[in-house]
Design a protein around this motif. Sequence first.
Motif, PDB file in Angstrom:
ATOM      1  N   VAL A 183      23.379  28.283  -4.757  1.00  0.00           N
ATOM      2  CA  VAL A 183      23.834  29.645  -5.011  1.00  0.00           C
ATOM      3  C   VAL A 183      22.858  30.567  -4.316  1.00  0.00           C
ATOM      4  O   VAL A 183      21.646  30.474  -4.531  1.00  0.00           O
ATOM      5  CB  VAL A 183      23.881  29.944  -6.522  1.00  0.00           C
ATOM      6  CG1 VAL A 183      24.237  31.405  -6.770  1.00  0.00           C
ATOM      7  CG2 VAL A 183      24.892  29.037  -7.196  1.00  0.00           C
ATOM      8  N   ASN A 453      16.169  34.556  -9.332  1.00  0.00           N
ATOM      9  CA  ASN A 453      17.537  34.653  -8.825  1.00  0.00           C
ATOM     10  C   ASN A 453      18.464  35.264  -9.874  1.00  0.00           C
ATOM     11  O   ASN A 453      18.656  34.724 -10.954  1.00  0.00           O
ATOM     12  CB  ASN A 453      18.036  33.252  -8.446  1.00  0.00           C
ATOM     13  CG  ASN A 453      19.325  33.288  -7.663  1.00  0.00           C
ATOM     14  OD1 ASN A 453      20.119  34.218  -7.772  1.00  0.00           O
ATOM     15  ND2 ASN A 453      19.533  32.271  -6.846  1.00  0.00           N
ATOM     16  N   ASN A 455      21.536  35.358 -10.072  1.00  0.00           N
ATOM     17  CA  ASN A 455      22.709  34.553 -10.414  1.00  0.00           C
ATOM     18  C   ASN A 455      22.449  33.607 -11.583  1.00  0.00           C
ATOM     19  O   ASN A 455      23.397  33.023 -12.125  1.00  0.00           O
ATOM     20  CB  ASN A 455      23.158  33.741  -9.197  1.00  0.00           C
ATOM     21  CG  ASN A 455      23.746  34.620  -8.113  1.00  0.00           C
ATOM     22  OD1 ASN A 455      24.682  35.367  -8.345  1.00  0.00           O
ATOM     23  ND2 ASN A 455      23.177  34.550  -6.914  1.00  0.00           N
ATOM     24  N   TYR A 456      21.174  33.431 -11.961  1.00  0.00           N
ATOM     25  CA  TYR A 456      20.839  32.588 -13.101  1.00  0.00           C
ATOM     26  C   TYR A 456      20.468  33.416 -14.330  1.00  0.00           C
ATOM     27  O   TYR A 456      20.052  32.877 -15.345  1.00  0.00           O
ATOM     28  CB  TYR A 456      19.694  31.639 -12.746  1.00  0.00           C
ATOM     29  CG  TYR A 456      20.105  30.584 -11.746  1.00  0.00           C
ATOM     30  CD1 TYR A 456      20.611  29.357 -12.154  1.00  0.00           C
ATOM     31  CD2 TYR A 456      20.010  30.823 -10.375  1.00  0.00           C
ATOM     32  CE1 TYR A 456      20.998  28.399 -11.242  1.00  0.00           C
ATOM     33  CE2 TYR A 456      20.403  29.866  -9.449  1.00  0.00           C
ATOM     34  CZ  TYR A 456      20.895  28.655  -9.889  1.00  0.00           C
ATOM     35  OH  TYR A 456      21.290  27.700  -8.980  1.00  0.00           O
ATOM     36  N   LYS A 460      25.276  36.275 -15.502  1.00  0.00           N
ATOM     37  CA  LYS A 460      25.990  35.567 -14.440  1.00  0.00           C
ATOM     38  C   LYS A 460      25.909  34.050 -14.547  1.00  0.00           C
ATOM     39  O   LYS A 460      26.445  33.348 -13.692  1.00  0.00           O
ATOM     40  CB  LYS A 460      25.443  35.999 -13.072  1.00  0.00           C
ATOM     41  CG  LYS A 460      25.666  37.464 -12.741  1.00  0.00           C
ATOM     42  CD  LYS A 460      25.174  37.788 -11.336  1.00  0.00           C
ATOM     43  CE  LYS A 460      25.437  39.238 -10.972  1.00  0.00           C
ATOM     44  NZ  LYS A 460      24.977  39.557  -9.598  1.00  0.00           N
ATOM     45  N   THR A 464      27.736  30.957 -12.283  1.00  0.00           N
ATOM     46  CA  THR A 464      26.882  30.112 -11.436  1.00  0.00           C
ATOM     47  C   THR A 464      27.117  28.637 -11.730  1.00  0.00           C
ATOM     48  O   THR A 464      27.293  27.824 -10.811  1.00  0.00           O
ATOM     49  CB  THR A 464      25.404  30.467 -11.656  1.00  0.00           C
ATOM     50  OG1 THR A 464      25.180  31.819 -11.231  1.00  0.00           O
ATOM     51  CG2 THR A 464      24.500  29.535 -10.853  1.00  0.00           C
ATOM     52  N   TYR A 465      27.136  28.271 -12.998  1.00  0.00           N
ATOM     53  CA  TYR A 465      27.379  26.874 -13.352  1.00  0.00           C
ATOM     54  C   TYR A 465      28.801  26.434 -12.989  1.00  0.00           C
ATOM     55  O   TYR A 465      29.024  25.277 -12.614  1.00  0.00           O
ATOM     56  CB  TYR A 465      27.140  26.658 -14.840  1.00  0.00           C
ATOM     57  CG  TYR A 465      25.676  26.638 -15.238  1.00  0.00           C
ATOM     58  CD1 TYR A 465      24.675  26.292 -14.325  1.00  0.00           C
ATOM     59  CD2 TYR A 465      25.271  26.964 -16.534  1.00  0.00           C
ATOM     60  CE1 TYR A 465      23.345  26.282 -14.689  1.00  0.00           C
ATOM     61  CE2 TYR A 465      23.940  26.936 -16.910  1.00  0.00           C
ATOM     62  CZ  TYR A 465      22.980  26.603 -15.980  1.00  0.00           C
ATOM     63  OH  TYR A 465      21.649  26.575 -16.343  1.00  0.00           O
TER      64      TYR A 465
END
Length: 617
Positions: A183, A453, A455-456, A460, A464-465
């Motif tokens: 990602v 990050n 996205n983690y 989010k 992401t997962y």
Amino acid sequence: MPGQVLNIKCYLEGVEVPLSSVSISSGVNAASTASISLPPSRAGFKLRPRTRVHLFWLDDATREWLLLWEGEILGLSSEKEPGSRSLSYACADLSNYWDYTPKMMMSLSTGVQFMSEIMFYGNTSSTVSVGKDLVVDQIWERLAQKSSLPEAIKSFLADLTNDIPYFQTVNGRTKLNEQLRLVDDTHVQELIKATDLTALCQNVSGASGDKATLRQILQAFAGMAGYLLCAPGTPAWTGNSLGSFFLLPNTYGCLPPRCNVVFPDTCSKISYQRNFMAEPTRMWCRGQPIPGADPGKLTAVNCTAPAYLFEAIAKPGGSVSKESIFSSFTDEELERGVRPEILDMPFPQLFSLNPDKKSYNVEYLQQYVDYAFQVARYAGRTLSFSTPLNPWLVAGFPCAVFDSVQSYFAQIDAVNHVVDGSGGGYSHVQCSLAREIDPANDDSPFIAKDWFNANYQPAKIHDTYQALLGCAALGDPSAALIAEKPGGADAVASGSAYKMQGSDRLNTSRVAAGVYSSEDKGTSQYHAAVQANSAYSFADGYRRRPLARMRDVFAFYGVSQPGQYPPEEFDGDLLSYKGAGPQSVNGGTIVTAAKYKRNLVKAYADELRQSRVLDGR
């Protein structure tokens, strides 16, 4: 002891062969491996190196054959004892090519190389760095062009075949470049744009010799931003594509994906160790400048965790009183004493660069020091557990292990699946950075949002997962549970050393309690399933992530069924050819390796079929 039906199928070059047992190990910063035991025979000794291995297991719920592991044969071992004989093959996943590609094969060297030397290394490119100030390596070049670190590494792997003919013959058969999952990072590309990128990259490259492997080089670059290369063992199946390798930040402070959630009825053994006296209570970061950088830029950065300690210990001049020393102690230091830790950071600029790439913010560095402090505190806490065969588990990600007495969060370091005819199948998991799940006194890490990050982050993490693994995160992190700040009423666990700045905190224990709670059972999803007599189906459904079916795997490689593998257009792959250019491999004069390997496997299967009963003579 009577044998059991394994419900495992083994295919070598698309040919099914009988399997006695298998042990699969996956982890972080290394290729996943498998040891497969096959019935011994004369033809079994003739199987060739890099024979492709596919292992499938039967899912009881869907009655589908799902991919458990894929890789290649790298070695064999045989043993004879009175009354028995065994034959085992050592295998590794497809990323093993990164372990057998030394730096000398790539355009990563400095100085002038003669064409004969380049050819000896198996490299067709004479474009190498000339002089210490010219950087032409593809990773460095992409970073200089403002690519993010994950994308720069992915682009480098995709273009690797431009320099190495061997990879041109490999990629069509393995699709290795298509199996890396990541990602993109919204922060690290700013943090890693240090002013002296050339000096930094040369330091990373120069620390390794010409025999350093591609994996070691990738790990060196990824490590600059705290990233890891992970092999999940059982590949993910998302977007009609296999995901066998992940490039991830250290996600130990994040919520775990649902595939790494283990409920009490599926866990047979739990072991947890914690050494109180080994956990540091404070950390001091001693920063050093990048070689060749402006001496005036962060040449002597010093940060502490907790941050307020620096003010207490950095007062100029004068004597230090006992009162001032004791006033800096945390509750746990008064209880068990001061346990200091030193963090030497070679390049503090990486974690303190502002978005304008011209100025620095020491607070960014402070957040990284806080992050490193948490890692050091949890490093001495280990967790291991065993379950029946659980292919959903993924190494390199956090996990939640629920128990009626004490539940835990941890980071999965290694997963070992074992299937044999006497004991059935089970999974054994080794974890680090473990911590107790306690909603009332949570010890969750803080995630620094200025450099980690985005996205983690909790907002989010579900998406992401889903992109990486095809499943969501544990619980519901979007609830009001995340509205806690350091310094608030319950923001810091009693006795904790944390006094971080600039970071939101997620009480992961409270999120977990919404799924499973040994105390307030009436509010958890698991308790509701127990009341409905569906606890097992709830736990089994909660952990599932998409895995590739047998037909999906072979379709990914261009055929409709195992008997058609390998496809004709790939027959020339893995072929040492004479007098043929990279675009005319199939026109080589040697018998194609893939078809030759398949014929050997067929001969082995036929020999077993004819003998039916194997003896030890």
